[in-house]
Design a protein around this motif. Structure first.
Motif: not given
Length: 303
Positions: A37-39, A111-116, A271-276
């Motif tokens: 999830l890091t850059q 990978f943010d989708h998996l973590a959430k 930023a958009k992904q963080k809200k999803k």
């Protein structure tokens, strides 16, 4: 609690860029945060050359001043000439490494989708354990090459294709009601190289990349606990998801798929992904809210 395992796994992952293990959900959230999830670094960049340009110009100017014909300044001129050639050499090396490196094309948003999803479902997992295979290695590798026929593509003299495929992750969860859930991501990257001849006779070669991400949620449910609508009724749900199912040995095997196309990949979570919400959570809710999958009356809800 799991610091030692995290340290050992991180050391191996930093070298191999892949891991397969069964760990507690909290462990995976920490691991994903540190590793996926890091850059993401893109390796050698054209920005390096932009940094070298003013240095090269400065050296050239100094060389011109000291080699204006005066014999006393010849040694200085030769010294600056050597330095100038050295920087030219470094620039060529940077260009060569930039052109020849293997591209990873890792998408932190994916990978943010998996973590959430782990955060959403971890309370329903059996013994709080999740088996995950994770792969952040470069996708542009011969081992990941695809047959062009699978994509329906044909090359010409001017256009060449090089497709790659890779399963980025697969998370296997056993739930408390003895159901099974798998969340996986397949990535396809297509490199297209076009060569055009200009009116001047010179040829220009240009490459670009396209990416497809296939998010797949698979459920294995007891047929005695759940029921599912008939295939012809599923076809009537013409949404953004592709749904299929079958019965096998007393279980309902349900698969729902979402496809995403991208021309460019952000190197960090947007930023958009963080809200999803997680795409896997949305697919799960789609199945149950649209009553594609329905718990039987005597079955307590797990999802």
């Amino acid at each position: 609690m799991f610091e030692k395992a995290l340290q050992l796994d991180s050391k191996l992952f930093s070298k191999e860029k892949r891991i397969r293990a069964k760990r507690p959900s909290e462990y995976w959230l920490v691991f994903l945060k540190k590793q996926a999830l890091t850059q993401q670094k893109e390796g050698y960049s054209w920005a390096m050359l932009l940094f070298l340009i003013p240095i090269l110009v400065f050296i050239f100017i100094i060389y011109s001043i000291f080699s204006d014909g005066s014999n006393g300044n010849t040694d200085y001129g030769n010294w600056f000439l050597g330095l100038f050639v050295f920087f030219i050499f470094i620039s060529v090396v940077v260009l060569f490494l930039h052109a020849g490196r293997k591209r990873a094309f890792v998408a932190p948003n994916a990978f943010d989708h998996l973590a959430k999803f782990i955060v959403k479902i971890k309370g329903d997992t059996f013994k709080n354990l999740i088996g995950i295979s994770l792969d952040l290695s470069p996708i542009e590798n011969e081992a990941n090459s695809m047959d062009l026929k699978l994509l329906g593509l044909k090359e010409t003299r001017q256009t060449k294709f090089k497709p790659y495929q890779l399963e980025r992750y697969q998370a296997n969860l056993r739930l408390k009601d003895d159901s099974f859930c798998t969340a996986s991501l397949y990535q396809i990257s297509l490199k297209t190289t076009t060569t055009k001849r200009r009116s001047s006779g010179k040829t220009k070669t240009k490459s670009k990349h396209k990416h497809k991400f296939y998010y797949i949620l698979s459920l294995k449910l007891k047929a005695s606990d759940y029921q599912i609508i008939e295939p012809q009724e599923i076809i009537g749900h013409k949404g953004q998801y592709e749904v299929s199912h079958r019965k096998e040995n007393g279980f309902l095997m349900v698969k729902i798929k979402f496809k995403e196309k991208l021309l460019a990949l952000p190197t960090k979570i947007t930023a958009k992904q963080k809200k999803k919400a997680s795409i896997f959570t949305e697919m799960m809710e789609y199945l149950f809210k649209n009553k594609i999958v329905v718990p039987k009356s005597n079955k307590p809800k797990t999802f």
